[in-house]
Write a protein that holds these residues in place. Structure first.
Motif, short mmCIF file in Angstrom:
data_model
loop_
_atom_site.label_atom_id
_atom_site.label_comp_id
_atom_site.label_asym_id
_atom_site.label_seq_id
_atom_site.Cartn_x
_atom_site.Cartn_y
_atom_site.Cartn_z
N THR A 158 78.69 -53.43 -75.00
CA THR A 158 78.50 -52.44 -76.07
C THR A 158 77.85 -53.08 -77.29
O THR A 158 77.92 -54.30 -77.48
CB THR A 158 79.84 -51.83 -76.56
OG1 THR A 158 80.49 -52.77 -77.43
CG2 THR A 158 80.75 -51.47 -75.41
N HIS A 159 77.24 -52.25 -78.11
CA HIS A 159 76.83 -52.69 -79.44
C HIS A 159 78.10 -52.93 -80.26
O HIS A 159 79.16 -52.39 -79.91
CB HIS A 159 75.99 -51.60 -80.11
CG HIS A 159 74.55 -51.62 -79.71
ND1 HIS A 159 73.63 -52.48 -80.26
CD2 HIS A 159 73.87 -50.88 -78.79
CE1 HIS A 159 72.44 -52.29 -79.72
NE2 HIS A 159 72.55 -51.32 -78.83
N PRO A 160 78.01 -53.69 -81.35
CA PRO A 160 79.21 -53.91 -82.18
C PRO A 160 79.51 -52.66 -83.02
O PRO A 160 79.45 -52.70 -84.24
CB PRO A 160 78.85 -55.13 -83.03
CG PRO A 160 77.37 -55.15 -83.07
CD PRO A 160 76.87 -54.50 -81.82
N ASP A 161 79.84 -51.56 -82.38
CA ASP A 161 80.00 -50.26 -83.06
C ASP A 161 81.44 -49.90 -83.36
O ASP A 161 81.70 -48.87 -83.99
CB ASP A 161 79.38 -49.15 -82.20
CG ASP A 161 77.86 -49.20 -82.19
OD1 ASP A 161 77.30 -49.91 -83.05
OD2 ASP A 161 77.25 -48.55 -81.32
N LEU A 162 82.39 -50.68 -82.88
CA LEU A 162 83.80 -50.32 -83.07
C LEU A 162 84.33 -50.90 -84.37
O LEU A 162 83.97 -52.02 -84.76
CB LEU A 162 84.61 -50.83 -81.87
CG LEU A 162 84.28 -50.10 -80.56
CD1 LEU A 162 84.51 -51.00 -79.35
CD2 LEU A 162 85.10 -48.83 -80.46
N ARG A 163 85.19 -50.11 -85.05
CA ARG A 163 85.67 -50.53 -86.37
C ARG A 163 87.19 -50.61 -86.47
O ARG A 163 87.73 -50.76 -87.56
CB ARG A 163 85.17 -49.54 -87.45
CG ARG A 163 83.67 -49.52 -87.63
CD ARG A 163 83.16 -50.80 -88.30
NE ARG A 163 81.71 -50.82 -88.36
CZ ARG A 163 80.92 -51.26 -87.38
NH1 ARG A 163 81.45 -51.75 -86.26
NH2 ARG A 163 79.61 -51.22 -87.49
N SER A 164 87.88 -50.48 -85.34
CA SER A 164 89.33 -50.69 -85.39
C SER A 164 89.83 -51.11 -84.02
O SER A 164 89.19 -50.83 -82.99
CB SER A 164 90.05 -49.42 -85.84
OG SER A 164 90.12 -48.48 -84.77
N SER A 165 90.96 -51.81 -84.03
CA SER A 165 91.52 -52.28 -82.76
C SER A 165 91.94 -51.09 -81.89
O SER A 165 91.81 -51.13 -80.67
CB SER A 165 92.73 -53.18 -83.04
OG SER A 165 93.73 -52.47 -83.74
N ALA A 166 92.42 -50.02 -82.54
CA ALA A 166 92.85 -48.84 -81.77
C ALA A 166 91.66 -48.17 -81.10
O ALA A 166 91.74 -47.77 -79.93
CB ALA A 166 93.57 -47.85 -82.68
N ALA A 167 90.54 -48.06 -81.82
CA ALA A 167 89.35 -47.44 -81.23
C ALA A 167 88.84 -48.29 -80.07
O ALA A 167 88.34 -47.75 -79.08
CB ALA A 167 88.26 -47.27 -82.29
N ALA A 168 88.98 -49.63 -80.18
CA ALA A 168 88.54 -50.51 -79.09
C ALA A 168 89.44 -50.33 -77.86
O ALA A 168 88.96 -50.22 -76.74
CB ALA A 168 88.56 -51.96 -79.56
N ALA A 169 90.75 -50.28 -78.10
CA ALA A 169 91.67 -50.08 -76.98
C ALA A 169 91.43 -48.72 -76.33
O ALA A 169 91.47 -48.60 -75.10
CB ALA A 169 93.12 -50.19 -77.47
N ASP A 170 91.13 -47.71 -77.14
CA ASP A 170 90.83 -46.39 -76.59
C ASP A 170 89.55 -46.40 -75.77
O ASP A 170 89.45 -45.72 -74.75
CB ASP A 170 90.70 -45.34 -77.71
CG ASP A 170 92.07 -44.89 -78.20
OD1 ASP A 170 93.05 -45.15 -77.49
OD2 ASP A 170 92.13 -44.28 -79.29
N PHE A 171 88.57 -47.17 -76.22
CA PHE A 171 87.32 -47.28 -75.45
C PHE A 171 87.62 -47.84 -74.06
O PHE A 171 87.20 -47.29 -73.05
CB PHE A 171 86.33 -48.21 -76.17
CG PHE A 171 85.03 -48.40 -75.44
CD1 PHE A 171 83.95 -47.58 -75.71
CD2 PHE A 171 84.90 -49.39 -74.46
CE1 PHE A 171 82.75 -47.74 -75.01
CE2 PHE A 171 83.70 -49.56 -73.76
CZ PHE A 171 82.62 -48.72 -74.04
N PHE A 172 88.37 -48.91 -74.05
CA PHE A 172 88.71 -49.59 -72.79
C PHE A 172 89.47 -48.62 -71.88
O PHE A 172 89.18 -48.49 -70.69
CB PHE A 172 89.56 -50.82 -73.14
CG PHE A 172 89.71 -51.83 -72.04
CD1 PHE A 172 88.89 -51.84 -70.92
CD2 PHE A 172 90.69 -52.82 -72.16
CE1 PHE A 172 89.05 -52.81 -69.93
CE2 PHE A 172 90.86 -53.78 -71.17
CZ PHE A 172 90.04 -53.77 -70.05
#
Ligand code: ADP
Ligand code: MG
Ligand code: ZN
Length: 481
Positions: A158-172
């Motif tokens: 991914t591009h470095p587009d995530l701005r929180s750990s929760a949004a990253a975990a949700d992506f995964f």
């Protein structure tokens, strides 16, 4: 100065094939060590790799679902490094011409819309596995199992587009759900079928320049991902606030210690000396094949959202929420059809049903109130048999007991009084008992009508149908409408 985390993910997903990427060896997990091996996946000299067609098909499926452009021609390359679990001394991967590029995944996380651009999806083979314990002599030596080597993987960057750990975990987690639904990956994270490298840096909130990043390798759970990112954010902001600088490095998530630990720094970073794989021709994927695979995809969230908006006329925001899950979508569709009122069904699902699911940690598929039962409740409210607020408590009862709306309404005596004979007395009493309000209404202050309706509601313990009460009051007061 507020510092924000900036996160980009690299995710490895094993493709669900029965055989490996370049040979016919089995991919079955858990076989005795080194029983699923051959000269090709062991990398013996002279053995020739042959690409597994099913691997390409699954990778294209995943790429299309991520909105990527599948390239008509992509190339395999050798990524050279030494590691005991890599007897060839190189891994076959894709480098400057990957299978697919330029995708995106949009979803909601913590009530906010997240938009993550996908740089690329490429094919590669997995390496073997070093076993440090569990064998005779494990104290003195590491054992190697090559059953994994040559297992097919895709890597999603991914591009470095995530701005929180929760949004990253949700992506995964969304990626896992999507891949399982597509049948491209089994989502088995304990077995290593899906794992993630998290790149994270910090910078002044809103700044444009990226900070120096740290890569946390090989995370195999959503929770560990979130914890590792939170830990890194604290660690990096601490270093910066103390006037220090972040060193670019690779770290590991130490599960037992709940912290990240350094693994190697930039100076020790690999130079992989990529070069084109001489034993494999360029991979050509025809437009016809891509179109046929696209045709076979199940409906994906974005398409589902559009369809819900156009077919049912519900708001885009509501449709986006429903479309995130196939279960929520089919629940809504069934409820809307049974109730004959899509908007009302949608409001109930977005409101009381959604709150109940949140509060009780229940999945919509496991809700005791099925869509037909919800539709019955919606109809009772819409036709005025019960009030909206009574409807909410009826729903709670239904969800707890599994009873039908009608039986709850009957056993609790919640039905609204809609009978003009029964309401007549109450309306009469209110008119007689409030001469001032009646006079001011007749004098032109029509706002007083609301007060009088309220009085009827009070007299009937909230059971009067407010619409009927209103009509009856108007009859007596002789006002217009
Ligand atoms: P590398 O060459 O170190 O592998 P890439 O530019 O290929 O770095 O990016 C790898 C991953 O790191 C991508 O997911 C990307 O979004 C992410 N990334 C790159 N730079 C940063 C940064 N400064 N902060 C956070 N993530 C980053
Ligand atoms: Mg990288
Ligand atoms: Zn093999």
């Amino acid at each position: 100065m507020e510092l924000e985390p900036v996160i980009g993910l690299e995710i490895h997903a094993q493709l669900l094939t029965s055989t490996k990427i370049f040979c016919g060896c089995s991919t079955t997990f858990g076989a005795p060590p080194n029983t699923h091996v051959c000269p090709v996946c062991l990398g013996l000299p002279g053995a020739l790799p042959v690409l597994n067609r099913r691997v390409v098909e699954l990778a294209v499926r995943a790429s299309l679902a991520l909105g990527c452009d599948v390239q008509p021609v992509s190339l395999f390359a050798r990524k050279n490094y030494f590691y005991p679990d890599l007897p060839k001394g190189y891994q076959i991967s894709q480098y400057d011409q990957p299978l697919a590029t330029d995708g995106r995944l949009q979803y909601e996380s913590e009530g906010r819309q997240v938009d993550v651009r996908i740089i690329r999806v490429h094919l590669e083979e997995d390496a073997g596995k070093s076993l440090h314990e569990g064998f005779a002599g494990s104290g003195r030596a590491t054992h190697l199992d090559f059953n994994r080597s040559g297992v097919p993987l895709i890597e999603i960057v991914t591009h470095p587009d995530l701005r929180s750990s929760a949004a990253a975990a949700d992506f995964f987690s969304r990626l896992r759900t999507m891949f399982r639904a597509l049948g491209v990956n089994d989502g088995n994270m304990e077995e290593g079928s899906l794992r993630c490298d998290a790149n994270v840096s910090v910078r002044p909130a809103g700044a444009e320049r990226l900070g120096v990043k740290v890569e946390v390798k090989n995370i195999n759970s959503f929770r560990y991902l979130q914890h590792a990112l939170d830990y890194e954010y604290e660690r990096q902001t601490g270093v910066l606030r103390a006037g220090g600088a972040i060193t670019q490095e690779t770290r590991l998530w130490d599960v037992a210690g709940g912290r990240t630990l350094p693994m190697r720094s930039k100076e020790e970073a690999h130079d992989y000396r990529y070069f084109p794989e001489p034993d494999l021709p360029p991979l050509e994927v025809s437009a016809e094949w891509v179109a046929a695979i696209a045709e076979s995809l199940p409906e994906l969230p974005e398409a589902r959202k559009q369809r819900l908006v156009s077919e049912f006329g519900i708001a885009e925001r509501d449709a986006a929420w429903l479309a995130q899950s196939a279960d929520a979508t089919s629940y809504f569709e069934a409820a809307a059809r049974a109730a004959g009122n899509a908007k009302a069904a949608c409001n109930w699902i977005m409101g009381p049903v959604g709150r109940y699911l949140n509060e009780h940690g229940v999945e919509i598929g496991d809700l005791r109130v099925g869509p037909e039962r919800l539709a019955e409740l919606v109809a009772l409210v819409e036709e005025g048999t019960i009030s909206t607020s009574a409807g909410r408590s009826v729903f709670e009862r239904m969800a707890q007991s599994g009873a039908s709306a009608r039986s709850v309404v009957e056993s609790e005596g919640l039905a609204q009084i809609d009978d003009t004979d029964l309401l007549g007395a109450a309306v009469r009493e209110v008119v007689d008992g409030n001469p001032d309000a009646v006079a001011s209404y007749r004098g032109g202050k029509t706002g007083t009508l609301g007060f009088l309706v309220g009085q009827v509601m009070r007299r009937t313990g909230g059971k009067a149908n407010p619409r009927t009460a209103r009509a009856m009051l108007l009859d007596i007061l002789g006002g217009g409408h």
